[in-house]
Write a protein that holds these residues in place. Structure first.
Motif, mmCIF file in Angstrom:
data_model
loop_
_atom_site.group_PDB
_atom_site.id
_atom_site.type_symbol
_atom_site.label_atom_id
_atom_site.label_comp_id
_atom_site.label_asym_id
_atom_site.label_seq_id
_atom_site.Cartn_x
_atom_site.Cartn_y
_atom_site.Cartn_z
ATOM 1 N N GLY A 765 0.810 -1.210 0.000
ATOM 2 C CA GLY A 765 0.000 0.000 0.000
ATOM 3 C C GLY A 765 0.837 1.251 0.000
ATOM 4 N N ASN A 766 2.146 1.094 -0.136
ATOM 5 C CA ASN A 766 3.055 2.238 -0.067
ATOM 6 C C ASN A 766 3.232 2.876 -1.442
ATOM 7 N N PRO A 767 2.788 4.127 -1.631
ATOM 8 C CA PRO A 767 2.970 4.787 -2.933
ATOM 9 C C PRO A 767 4.433 4.934 -3.332
ATOM 10 N N GLY A 768 5.346 4.773 -2.373
ATOM 11 C CA GLY A 768 6.764 4.866 -2.689
ATOM 12 C C GLY A 768 7.392 3.545 -3.073
ATOM 13 N N ASN A 769 6.577 2.495 -3.177
ATOM 14 C CA ASN A 769 7.080 1.176 -3.565
ATOM 15 C C ASN A 769 7.078 1.061 -5.090
ATOM 16 N N PRO A 770 8.135 0.482 -5.681
ATOM 17 C CA PRO A 770 8.179 0.390 -7.160
ATOM 18 C C PRO A 770 7.046 -0.437 -7.746
ATOM 19 N N ASP A 771 6.420 -1.300 -6.963
ATOM 20 C CA ASP A 771 5.317 -2.125 -7.465
ATOM 21 C C ASP A 771 3.949 -1.536 -7.149
ATOM 22 N N TYR A 772 3.898 -0.340 -6.599
ATOM 23 C CA TYR A 772 2.610 0.247 -6.212
ATOM 24 C C TYR A 772 1.664 0.292 -7.411
ATOM 25 N N ALA A 773 0.489 -0.292 -7.254
ATOM 26 C CA ALA A 773 -0.572 -0.285 -8.276
ATOM 27 C C ALA A 773 -0.163 -1.023 -9.547
ATOM 28 N N HIS A 774 0.817 -1.919 -9.476
ATOM 29 C CA HIS A 774 1.377 -2.508 -10.698
ATOM 30 C C HIS A 774 0.425 -3.471 -11.399
ATOM 31 N N MET A 775 -0.618 -3.966 -10.728
ATOM 32 C CA MET A 775 -1.505 -4.942 -11.379
ATOM 33 C C MET A 775 -2.641 -4.299 -12.170
ATOM 34 N N ILE A 776 -2.740 -2.974 -12.131
ATOM 35 C CA ILE A 776 -3.910 -2.318 -12.734
ATOM 36 C C ILE A 776 -3.976 -2.550 -14.247
#
Length: 813
Positions: A765-776
């Motif tokens: 859930g961290n917006p600073g993670n490189p995988d944030y929202a990657h499945m969209i």
């Protein structure tokens, strides 16, 4: 002079320290927020999973191994059940702590602690809904089941082990922006999370609006506006299903309902909350396997409502979607079965008009008696403001939500809320048993403990069985009971008993070789119990069943494609009539209007993302609907407009109905007049949209599906313009802010189970993670991930990106 300069710069320094390390006008302390060693910079992560490889944690009994796969799904291998749920709590908090706590601050009516007095009315409404009251009763019931309570305590301990290790630098970024810190987790919060689900899925009702409409227009018009059913529907349990039991009969008493107006209501759950689930058995599939699907259609949020996990211990081996904040798997599968849910629409909230003995409100009338009330003073802490105290009166029905102190209406009203979510429940025990169920009997046994928001619970087994049951806690009602505000003085209007579990709807291995549900009516008129609701869905289920009836040799890919079906049933049923009202050769149609006409005239009714015709139709419909129901605009009381299905039914079958006329004109309009007026308005609106946006009004651009962060002002944390088709009332139910929050397909055979899934978000859930929202992107385009589900997974497996080991902290003993 030097002394002066020193004093001057010292003063400036002190001022900057004070300004930067204290909140200012609602903003967080900028010094802390911008500090490179503690502030938001610390939330930038280089890798998808940054947790240490070895951790010593207090409270663990034995070592736990967790392997993260390429989608960062944790595969938790524990040697006992308590460690399993402890680890689930720890890892879920690692990825979703802020979401877990924030959603419960909202449920408990505590957002004023974070946002100040702008959240006060919202908090009061939540508290007056009695959610914490119901959760407390649920907690007391849970304590009577030592095993279930122990598992929730283990999960809670895991969450708190994570929280206790945090410094300010480690906090999720939202805490830093909002300038507050997490508090210890409790078992009560796990129970409250289930009440949050009830709030979303079963609090919706129309009693107050129905009473207003009945008083305004009378019974005959009311019945035309809000019929309970229509002929020819396709319910969850197939038409013709026999019900082999002796029902509990309740006679309708000769009663009258209070005729009072209500102007305002507390915020309602979104009616678009729904789901699809459909399962086919081996007679319909290409290889003889059973194929199961499920997708809950909910608000599209970041962080996602779901957190995927694989749980393995001597008792469990299960995988699927969990709710951050509660142990176990809610929608998923194990070695033997798959299960899922769709919301079973049912009116489980009723309102009782209360007569107090006097202004002290210490007694209320019940038949010929005066019963004592209970008063609870809610203390609401307000950030940067004074604490607010709200006295809520409780009756045996429940909290008096509407009274002289809250959302005062024009008439003196006191309305008490009766809702099954206020009752004690054992829902967690149901999920614990479900997660390790092996067959249909186990599945039924598990759901016998479930009394949460009613669900169409779907089932499939590796041995070839398929089924659907409608589970929950259902009061036995006489016809019309709970449809309008009832008289709290009259005991005949109160619920008397609840339906036996053996009498709920069920379809097991039906002759048509499939089961399905999409929030439609549960059954036909032969069912011996009254089951009213105002918000049944009329379109998705018919499309699903239409397809399943003709599909043969079905594969997993076919079922995935059906989950993404974009056929617009509403358009197919009303657009031909709308187009007939226009004359393409008429001088009244401009050249641009003729282009729109031709787009619609050649459209195949599929809301594909790159098509322009869906944008034109949806805009036309959106302008037509309020014109049809313009009578509602001038009313000062709370009302709900008729649903789309009945709107279309009346337009096509009752064109002389008085509501068809536009009140503000001196002529009598026909349906054709309404279609044309709405068309020209839509055409103009489309031109304005093109001016503001783009000449290309492809459906996905016009619809602008947005996966929105739970704090909407933080727009960089949201994802807009997602290229996906569909819409509400379409199988692919992706509208602007709602849609499939978790898509799962499972194939079951005697050789084992295989599953695929995807959701619009990311494990982190961290917006600073490189995988944030990657499945969209994969979610939008219909790509699924095969779920890694094996009883043992090697540390060297190429699908594993990180291994960690949790060990007992011996120093804590």
């Amino acid at each position: 002079m030097k002394v002066f300069r020193f004093a001057f710069f010292l003063a400036i320094t002190i001022a900057l320290i004070l300004i930067l390390n204290n909140p200012f006008q609602g903003n967080p302390p900028l010094g802390k927020l911008l500090n490179p060693h503690q502030g938001f910079w610390q939330n930038a992560e280089k890798e998808a999973i940054t947790i240490p490889e070895e951790l010593n944690l207090p409270g663990l009994k034995e070592d736990v191994t967790i392997r993260f796969d390429e989608q960062v799904i944790p595969h938790i291998f524990a040697k006992n059940d308590e460690d399993l749920f402890y680890a689930q709590g720890y890892i879920t908090a690692f990825h979703r702590l802020w979401q877990m706590e924030f959603q419960l601050l909202s449920t408990a009516g505590r957002l004023s602690e974070v946002f100040g007095d702008r959240a006060l009315d919202y908090d009061r409404g939540k508290r007056r809904s009695g959610l914490t009251y119901g959760a407390q009763r649920g907690l007391e019931e849970l304590k009577k089941d030592p095993e279930a309570f122990r598992m929730l305590q283990a999960y809670t301990n895991g969450v708190n082990a994570y929280i206790s290790g945090l410094s300010y630098a480690d906090l999720p970024i939202e805490y830093k922006f909002l300038d507050y810190e997490p508090e210890p987790w409790t078992v009560f919060k796990c129970v409250l999370l289930m009440k949050e689900m009830s709030d979303q899925l079963s609090r919706g009702e129309r009693d107050l609006q129905n009473t207003n409409a009945l008083k305004l227009w009378g019974q005959e018009v009311f019945d035309l506006l809000y019929p309970e059913t229509h002929p020819g529907l396709d319910p969850v349990v197939p038409v013709g299903t026999s019900f082999d039991f002796e029902p509990i009969l309740v006679d309708k008493p000769d009663v009258t309902f209070p005729q009072i107006f209500t102007q305002q209501k507390i915020e309602e759950p979104d009616e678009r909350n729904g789901s699809n689930s459909f399962i086919v058995n081996g007679q319909k599939t290409a290889d003889g396997s059973v194929i199961f699907t499920n997708e809950p259609d909910l608000a599209l949020n970041l962080p996602s409502i779901w957190y995927l996990a694989h749980l393995n211990s001597p008792s469990y081996n299960t995988i699927g979607g969990s709710l951050p904040g509660a142990p176990g798997i809610v929608i998923g599968f194990n070695d033997s079965i798959a299960w899922g849910d769709t919301n079973a629409k049912r009116d489980l909230v009723d309102w009782y008009h209360i007569e107090f003995r006097d202004d002290r409100r210490e007694e209320y009338r019940y038949d010929n008696k005066w019963l004592k009330t209970q008063k609870i003073v809610e203390e609401i802490t307000v950030k940067n403001g004074q604490t607010f105290y709200d006295t809520i009166v409780y009756t045996h029905y429940g909290p008096v939500t509407y009274d002289r102190n809250f959302q005062v209406n024009s008439e003196k009203i006191n309305l008490a809320m009766r809702w099954t979510a206020h009752d004690a429940s054992k829902d967690f025990k149901a999920f614990m048993l479900l997660n390790k169920a092996n067959n249909y009997d186990d599945f039924k046994e598990a759901y016998s403990y479930y009394t949460g928001p009613p669900q169409n619970v779907s089932f499939a087994s590796a041995s070839g069985d398929i089924a659907i049951r409608i589970s929950g806690k259902f009061p036995v009602k006489w016809e019309g009971q709970g449809k309008f505000i009832m008289d709290g003085r009259d005991s005949r209007q109160e619920w008397k008993t609840f339906m036996p579990y053996e009498h709920i709807y069920e379809s097991f291995n039906p002759p048509r070789n499939f089961v399905s549900s999409a929030n439609q009516h549960p059954g036909d008129s032969t069912y011996p119990y009254y089951d009213y609701d105002a918000t049944f869905e009329y379109y998705r289920n018919r499309r699903i069943n239409d397809r399943l009836k003709v599909m043969t040799n079905i594969t997993v890919k076919d079922m995935m494609e059906l989950q993404h079906d974009n056929f617009n049933y509403i358009a197919s049923e009303i657009l031909p009539s709308m187009l007939d009202s226009l004359n393409r050769d008429s001088l009244s149609l401009s050249q641009s209007d003729k282009v729109l006409f031709e787009q619609l005239n050649t459209w195949d009714y599929f809301n594909h993302p790159d098509e322009q015709a869906p944008s034109v139709f949806e805009l036309w419909w959106d302008h037509l609907y309020p014109i049809v129901w313009d009578e509602y605009e001038s009313q000062e009381v709370s009302l709900a407009r008729p649903n789309s299905y009945n709107t279309i039914y009346l337009l096509k079958n009752n064109p002389t109905f008085s509501f068809i006329d536009i009140q503000s004109t001196n002529v009598i309009e026909t349906t054709g007049d309404l279609y044309r007026k709405a068309f020209y308005e839509a055409s103009q609106a489309l031109q304005e949209w093109k001016t503001d946006n783009s000449e290309d009004y492809a459906w996905y651009k016009f619809k602008n599906t947005t996966i929105q962060h739970l704090l909407p002002p933080l727009t960089p944390f949201s994802v807009s313009g997602v290229p996906i088709g569909g819409n509400h009332n379409i199988v692919n139910a992706a509208s602007g802010r709602h849609g499939p929050s978790w898509r799962m397909v499972v194939q079951l055979t005697e050789k084992g189970t295989k599953g695929w899934g995807v959701y619009p978000g990311s494990q982190s859930g961290n917006p600073g993670n490189p995988d944030y929202a990657h499945m969209i992107d994969d979610w939008a385009s219909g790509n699924y991930y095969e779920l890694l589900f094996e009883p043992e997974i090697s540390a060297d497996d190429k699908r594993i990106i990180k291994n960690i080991k949790l060990s007992p902290d011996s120093s804590a003993n």
